[in-house]
Design a protein around this motif. Structure first.
Motif, PDB file in Angstrom:
ATOM      1  N   ARG A  71      -2.824   1.126   4.288  1.00 40.16           N
ATOM      2  CA  ARG A  71      -3.759   0.896   3.064  1.00 40.16           C
ATOM      3  C   ARG A  71      -5.155   0.434   3.587  1.00 40.16           C
ATOM      4  O   ARG A  71      -5.017  -0.530   4.435  1.00 40.16           O
ATOM      5  N   THR A  72      -6.377   0.869   2.941  1.00 38.38           N
ATOM      6  CA  THR A  72      -7.355  -0.032   3.246  1.00 38.38           C
ATOM      7  C   THR A  72      -7.421  -1.434   2.591  1.00 38.38           C
ATOM      8  O   THR A  72      -6.665  -1.837   1.750  1.00 38.38           O
TER       9      THR A  72
ATOM     10  N   ASP B  77      -9.550  -2.683   0.669  1.00 40.92           N
ATOM     11  CA  ASP B  77     -10.153  -2.318  -0.503  1.00 40.92           C
ATOM     12  C   ASP B  77      -8.888  -1.962  -1.563  1.00 40.92           C
ATOM     13  O   ASP B  77      -8.875  -2.445  -2.679  1.00 40.92           O
TER      14      ASP B  77
END
Length: 105
Positions: free
Chosen positions: A7-8, A10
């Motif tokens: 996951r990023t 953000d």
């Protein structure tokens, strides 16, 4: 696990903001400080300055520049005044509803 599966930042932050009330309160509380930090880092890097160089230019100490850039604490108005005097940066602050935010100039 593939790199594409990660996951990023953000995405992780959005999940935390939604799920963790204390995280969201702290995130909102430090928004102003983070915005100042981003402005200081941007100015410093665009002008090819080290933290020590910027400290000398502003009359602040290098650790104070590091604290500003970290965005963990809102700077004092006197500190913002020193920054603007030395760099030409402009900060417009809107203080309302229990918070302080930088206003785009």
């Amino acid at each position: 696990m593939e790199l594409s599966d990660l996951r990023t930042a953000d995405e992780v932050r959005a999940e935390r903001l939604e799920a963790d009330v204390q995280f969201r309160v702290e995130w909102d509380k430090t928004a102003f400080a983070r915005e100042v930090g981003v402005a200081v880092v941007k100015y410093r890097t665009e002008h090819g300055l080290s933290q020590r160089d910027l400290a000398g230019l502003t009359g602040l100490h290098q650790p104070a520049i590091a604290r500003l850039e970290s965005g963990g604490e809102a700077p004092a108005l006197a500190t913002l005044a020193k920054l603007t005097r030395a760099t030409g940066l402009t900060f417009r602050v809107d203080i309302a509803n229990g918070g302080a935010v930088l206003v785009a100039v």
